[in-house]
Design a protein around this motif. Sequence first.
Motif, PDB file in Angstrom:
ATOM      1  N   ALA A  46       0.677  -1.746  -0.218  1.00 14.74           N
ATOM      2  CA  ALA A  46      -0.099  -0.120  -0.415  1.00 14.74           C
ATOM      3  C   ALA A  46       0.539   1.183   0.130  1.00 14.74           C
ATOM      4  CB  ALA A  46      -0.809   0.238   0.994  1.00 14.74           C
ATOM      5  N   GLU A  47       1.829   1.348   0.673  1.00 14.63           N
ATOM      6  CA  GLU A  47       2.881   2.070   0.813  1.00 14.63           C
ATOM      7  C   GLU A  47       3.847   2.747  -0.890  1.00 14.63           C
ATOM      8  OE1 GLU A  47       2.356   0.470   3.266  1.00 14.63           O
ATOM      9  OE2 GLU A  47       2.015   1.081   5.376  1.00 14.63           O
ATOM     10  N   GLN A  49       2.673   1.717  -2.745  1.00 15.43           N
ATOM     11  CA  GLN A  49       1.641   2.601  -4.195  1.00 15.43           C
ATOM     12  C   GLN A  49       1.566   3.333  -4.162  1.00 15.43           C
ATOM     13  OE1 GLN A  49       0.617   0.047  -6.877  1.00 15.43           O
ATOM     14  NE2 GLN A  49      -0.607   1.913  -7.190  1.00 15.43           N
ATOM     15  N   SER A  50       1.445   4.116  -2.651  1.00 18.12           N
ATOM     16  CA  SER A  50       1.484   5.414  -2.494  1.00 18.12           C
ATOM     17  C   SER A  50       2.719   6.309  -3.110  1.00 18.12           C
ATOM     18  CB  SER A  50       1.280   6.064  -1.056  1.00 18.12           C
ATOM     19  OG  SER A  50      -0.175   4.949  -0.956  1.00 18.12           O
ATOM     20  N   TRP A  51       3.729   5.775  -3.132  1.00 21.80           N
ATOM     21  CA  TRP A  51       4.396   6.599  -3.811  1.00 21.80           C
ATOM     22  C   TRP A  51       4.645   6.853  -4.613  1.00 21.80           C
ATOM     23  CZ3 TRP A  51       8.479   9.148  -3.206  1.00 21.80           C
ATOM     24  CH2 TRP A  51       9.662   8.999  -4.344  1.00 21.80           C
ATOM     25  N   GLU A  53       2.199   6.685  -5.939  1.00 28.19           N
ATOM     26  CA  GLU A  53       0.670   7.496  -7.315  1.00 28.19           C
ATOM     27  C   GLU A  53       1.153   9.124  -6.579  1.00 28.19           C
ATOM     28  OE1 GLU A  53      -2.412   5.341  -4.825  1.00 28.19           O
ATOM     29  OE2 GLU A  53      -3.108   4.477  -6.999  1.00 28.19           O
ATOM     30  N   ASN A  55       0.731   9.951  -3.685  1.00 27.78           N
ATOM     31  CA  ASN A  55       0.289  10.550  -2.469  1.00 27.78           C
ATOM     32  C   ASN A  55       0.828  10.886  -1.645  1.00 27.78           C
ATOM     33  OD1 ASN A  55      -1.901  10.316  -0.091  1.00 27.78           O
ATOM     34  ND2 ASN A  55      -2.420   8.784  -0.875  1.00 27.78           N
ATOM     35  N   HIS A  57      -0.048  11.578   1.660  1.00 29.23           N
ATOM     36  CA  HIS A  57      -0.646  11.090   3.294  1.00 29.23           C
ATOM     37  C   HIS A  57      -1.016   9.582   3.258  1.00 29.23           C
ATOM     38  CE1 HIS A  57      -1.504  15.036   3.500  1.00 29.23           C
ATOM     39  NE2 HIS A  57      -2.582  15.426   2.091  1.00 29.23           N
ATOM     40  N   GLY A  58      -0.653   8.750   1.816  1.00 33.51           N
ATOM     41  CA  GLY A  58      -0.317   7.462   1.953  1.00 33.51           C
ATOM     42  C   GLY A  58       0.827   7.088   1.990  1.00 33.51           C
ATOM     43  N   LEU A  59       2.073   7.113   1.776  1.00 32.00           N
ATOM     44  CA  LEU A  59       3.146   7.613   1.607  1.00 32.00           C
ATOM     45  C   LEU A  59       3.561   7.842   3.247  1.00 32.00           C
ATOM     46  CD1 LEU A  59       5.984   5.919   0.784  1.00 32.00           C
ATOM     47  CD2 LEU A  59       6.666   8.455   0.103  1.00 32.00           C
ATOM     48  N   TYR A  65       6.051  10.730   7.361  1.00 33.00           N
ATOM     49  CA  TYR A  65       5.661  10.740   6.075  1.00 33.00           C
ATOM     50  C   TYR A  65       6.715  11.732   5.140  1.00 33.00           C
ATOM     51  CZ  TYR A  65       1.263   9.751   8.514  1.00 33.00           C
ATOM     52  OH  TYR A  65       0.281   9.165   8.840  1.00 33.00           O
ATOM     53  N   THR A 119       0.800  17.190  -2.386  1.00 34.53           N
ATOM     54  CA  THR A 119      -0.490  16.669  -3.450  1.00 34.53           C
ATOM     55  C   THR A 119       0.061  16.860  -5.284  1.00 34.53           C
ATOM     56  OG1 THR A 119      -2.130  18.594  -3.086  1.00 34.53           O
ATOM     57  CG2 THR A 119      -2.193  16.909  -2.309  1.00 34.53           C
TER      58      THR A 119
END
Length: 189
Positions: A46-47, A49-51, A53, A55, A57-59, A65, A119
């Motif tokens: 998940a992390e 994928q956040s990287w 994308e 994101n 707040h998701g990394l 963060y 963002t």
Amino acid sequence: SSAKEGGGEISVHLPPNDTVLSNLREIDFYSWENVGKDELKARNPAEYQSWKEGNPHGLIVDDCYPLLEIWERAKTVWHEIREETQAKEQDNGGGATLLVAHGTLGQSLLSTAFGIDATAFRRNEFPNCGIAEIHWHPSKDRATAWRWCHPPPPSAAECDLTRKITAYNLGCLREQLADIVLEGGGTLP
């Protein structure tokens, strides 16, 4: 530094600068440092994928963060640089900063110069050894204009994919910087 080396011949024409800015460094990846992509994907899907994308707040790495942190450091760097240069700019009616950086650091510095938050990560590429000239008004906290110095914009002879990627990046910048005027009074293309 690697950024100074990336500036190549330009750096010999710049005034000497003895100021060390501890916040002027690339993104901190904590326990992700020196770990291969495949292992990161397997351990932290998940992390990772956040990287990919962008994101911020998701990394999350080791309860930190990284994208939000580098954006905060970039703001601090501009504050330090602006404090040091504003007196000269008042006398000259404005000033410019030559930004030589790599990837994420370059994205964060260019974005925060215009007040754009984390963002924006992955929406605007900043290549390794990228060079941008950023213009400041002496009485404003944000930059007023910028232009790429290196690498040059793609030529018509380059592949279609490169042109599409560049057009996409310019489109994202156009959305984010719609009211910022470029040097010479122009607007974003």
